[in-house]
Write a protein that holds these residues in place. Structure first.
Motif, short mmCIF file in Angstrom:
data_model
loop_
_atom_site.label_atom_id
_atom_site.label_comp_id
_atom_site.label_asym_id
_atom_site.label_seq_id
_atom_site.Cartn_x
_atom_site.Cartn_y
_atom_site.Cartn_z
N THR A 167 0.82 -1.21 0.00
CA THR A 167 0.00 0.00 0.00
C THR A 167 0.85 1.27 0.00
N ILE A 168 1.48 1.59 1.13
CA ILE A 168 2.03 2.92 1.32
C ILE A 168 3.54 3.00 1.23
N ALA A 169 4.20 1.98 0.71
CA ALA A 169 5.66 2.00 0.65
C ALA A 169 6.17 3.24 -0.09
N ARG A 170 5.59 3.55 -1.23
CA ARG A 170 6.03 4.70 -2.02
C ARG A 170 5.59 6.04 -1.40
N ILE A 171 4.46 6.04 -0.71
CA ILE A 171 4.02 7.27 -0.05
C ILE A 171 5.00 7.63 1.06
N LEU A 172 5.42 6.63 1.80
CA LEU A 172 6.34 6.85 2.91
C LEU A 172 7.72 7.26 2.41
N ASN A 173 8.16 6.62 1.35
CA ASN A 173 9.50 6.88 0.84
C ASN A 173 9.50 6.77 -0.69
N PRO A 174 9.51 7.92 -1.39
CA PRO A 174 9.49 7.88 -2.86
C PRO A 174 10.69 7.15 -3.46
N LYS A 175 11.73 6.90 -2.69
CA LYS A 175 12.92 6.22 -3.19
C LYS A 175 12.79 4.69 -3.17
N VAL A 176 11.70 4.17 -2.60
CA VAL A 176 11.48 2.72 -2.63
C VAL A 176 11.50 2.26 -4.08
N PRO A 177 12.30 1.22 -4.41
CA PRO A 177 12.56 0.89 -5.82
C PRO A 177 11.44 0.15 -6.54
N TYR A 178 10.28 0.03 -5.95
CA TYR A 178 9.15 -0.59 -6.64
C TYR A 178 7.90 0.20 -6.31
N ASP A 179 6.93 0.11 -7.17
CA ASP A 179 5.64 0.75 -6.96
C ASP A 179 4.63 -0.36 -6.68
N PRO A 180 4.11 -0.43 -5.45
CA PRO A 180 3.21 -1.55 -5.12
C PRO A 180 1.96 -1.61 -5.98
N LEU A 181 1.51 -0.48 -6.49
CA LEU A 181 0.30 -0.48 -7.30
C LEU A 181 0.56 -0.84 -8.76
N LYS A 182 1.82 -0.73 -9.19
CA LYS A 182 2.15 -0.99 -10.59
C LYS A 182 3.01 -2.22 -10.80
N ASP A 183 3.87 -2.53 -9.85
CA ASP A 183 4.89 -3.57 -10.05
C ASP A 183 4.54 -4.92 -9.44
N LEU A 184 3.43 -5.00 -8.70
CA LEU A 184 3.01 -6.26 -8.09
C LEU A 184 1.59 -6.59 -8.51
N THR A 185 1.35 -7.86 -8.77
CA THR A 185 0.02 -8.34 -9.14
C THR A 185 -0.68 -8.91 -7.91
N PRO A 186 -1.85 -8.41 -7.53
CA PRO A 186 -2.59 -9.00 -6.42
C PRO A 186 -3.07 -10.40 -6.78
N ILE A 187 -2.89 -11.34 -5.87
CA ILE A 187 -3.39 -12.71 -6.07
C ILE A 187 -4.54 -13.00 -5.13
N SER A 188 -4.28 -12.98 -3.82
CA SER A 188 -5.35 -13.28 -2.86
C SER A 188 -5.03 -12.72 -1.49
N LEU A 189 -6.01 -12.08 -0.88
CA LEU A 189 -5.93 -11.67 0.52
C LEU A 189 -6.14 -12.91 1.38
N ILE A 190 -5.13 -13.28 2.15
CA ILE A 190 -5.18 -14.54 2.90
C ILE A 190 -5.91 -14.38 4.23
N GLY A 191 -5.47 -13.43 5.07
CA GLY A 191 -6.09 -13.25 6.37
C GLY A 191 -5.94 -11.83 6.88
N LYS A 192 -6.77 -11.48 7.84
CA LYS A 192 -6.73 -10.15 8.45
C LYS A 192 -6.85 -10.28 9.95
N ALA A 193 -6.39 -9.24 10.67
CA ALA A 193 -6.43 -9.28 12.13
C ALA A 193 -6.20 -7.88 12.67
N PRO A 194 -6.64 -7.62 13.90
CA PRO A 194 -6.25 -6.38 14.56
C PRO A 194 -4.83 -6.54 15.10
N LEU A 195 -4.25 -5.45 15.55
CA LEU A 195 -3.02 -5.51 16.33
C LEU A 195 -3.37 -5.46 17.81
N VAL A 196 -2.48 -5.99 18.63
CA VAL A 196 -2.71 -6.01 20.08
C VAL A 196 -1.63 -5.19 20.76
#
Length: 338
Positions: free
Chosen positions: A109-138
């Motif tokens: 999600t926000i890798a490029r927002i946090l740091n424009p120097k990150v060498p990949y764009d998560p929205l352009k360079d990665l293909t979504p396959i499947s959301l496996i699981g979700k959880a809150p933090l404790v």
């Protein structure tokens, strides 16, 4: 946090997963110009955090049933560093046609927002396959910090933490991870002021808390469960709006007076952008079949995950929504990398 489930992935459900793969005709080509069936060699499932971390445990749970469903070995590779971004970049640049990634939401999600120097764009360079699981933090702390006493409530702990100010320190798996963003937001919402100390992963964070080097952290529910049950760590509250099914005995932070605070972590399987949509769709269907099988659902639940098993489109929608919400935290808290 006690979570009672049965472990293992039965032969019957493994057979179901294999049957689902065959029924789906899982012999697509990785390249549109190729007629070779896919996969034709061992697959790599890359993880950006150390062995024993929450993403690593999920990847290793998926590896065996996925291998049986696809008819090829699946090996888990840990490429640790930069809050998981090293692994994400490795997957984005992979050209062998057989590299997948088990990613956390920050990398997607926000890798490029946090740091424009990150060498990949998560929205352009990665293909979504499947959301496996979700959880809150404790929100997790050593059982004796700060000023803990027998019978002390979570609200009383929070009051002590406010008084302690910057004498406390908190750990995260790295700058820009959801745990880091979540704690910076929590500081504002809860009126606490701990100092950030980044670590390579959650196992190292737990060791640091047990050793007294840091006093609090936002952890995936299952990571600290054994230490909480053993009385060495304490769960203060979850980042969910209400009590979470994965830790129903822990109050939400809203219950102890932290208002307007809600945050989820998730993990997902991804691939390089070069993966054709037909392959991504079929692979997503196989993964969804695997994670929704009762024994695997129970195993992932024990790891602290509510199973999802989404389509590529479902994961893409979640990526877009979280890019907006986590990006808002970055901007409001003025978080940036050095």
């Amino acid at each position: 946090m006690s979570i009672r489930t049965s472990l293992g992935f039965s032969r019957r459900h493994l057979a179901q997963a294999v049957g689902a793969a065959l029924a789906l005709g899982l012999t697509p080509s990785w390249s549109a110009a190729s007629t070779d069936p896919w996969p034709t060699q061992t697959l790599r499932l890359v993880v950006g955090f150390p062995a024993g971390s929450s993403p690593d445990l999920t990847a290793r749970a998926l590896a065996e049933p996925l291998a049986k469903a696809l008819g090829q070995n699946v090996i888990v590779e840990n490429k640790v560093g930069a809050g998981g971004n090293i692994a994400a970049d490795f997957v984005a640049k992979a050209t062998d046609g057989h590299t997948l990634g088990l990613m956390i939401n920050g990398n997607m999600t926000i890798a490029r927002i946090l740091n424009p120097k990150v060498p990949y764009d998560p929205l352009k360079d990665l293909t979504p396959i499947s959301l496996i699981g979700k959880a809150p933090l404790v929100l997790t702390v050593p059982a004796s910090e700060p000023g803990a006493a027998p019978g002390q409530t979570a609200a009383e702990w929070l009051s002590q933490a406010r008084k302690a100010g910057d004498k406390l320190s908190y750990a995260s798996p790295g700058v820009g991870t959801v745990a880091h963003l979540g704690m910076e937001l929590l500081k504002t919402k809860a009126g606490i002021a701990p100092v950030h100390v980044p670590y390579p992963g959650n196992p190292q964070i737990i060791t640091a808390m047990l050793g007294g080097q840091v006093q609090l952290a936002l952890l995936p529910p299952a990571m600290s469960a054994a230490q909480v049950r053993g009385g060495k760590l304490r769960a203060i509250g979850t980042s969910s709006s209400g009590r979470s099914p994965v830790a129903p005995e822990v109050p939400s932070l809203a219950e102890i007076g932290v208002q307007d605070y809600q945050l989820e972590i998730w993990n997902a399987v991804t691939a390089p952008a070069s993966m054709p949509a037909a392959v991504a769709s079929r692979l997503s269907a196989v993964l969804s079949e695997i994670v929704r099988a009762p024994e695997m659902r129970a195993r992932l639940f024990q790891q602290g995950w509510q199973v999802v098993g989404s389509s590529p489109e479902g994961l893409r929608n979640r990526i877009q929504a979280d890019t907006q919400s986590l990006g808002a935290i970055i901007r409001s808290q003025k978080i940036e990398t050095n």
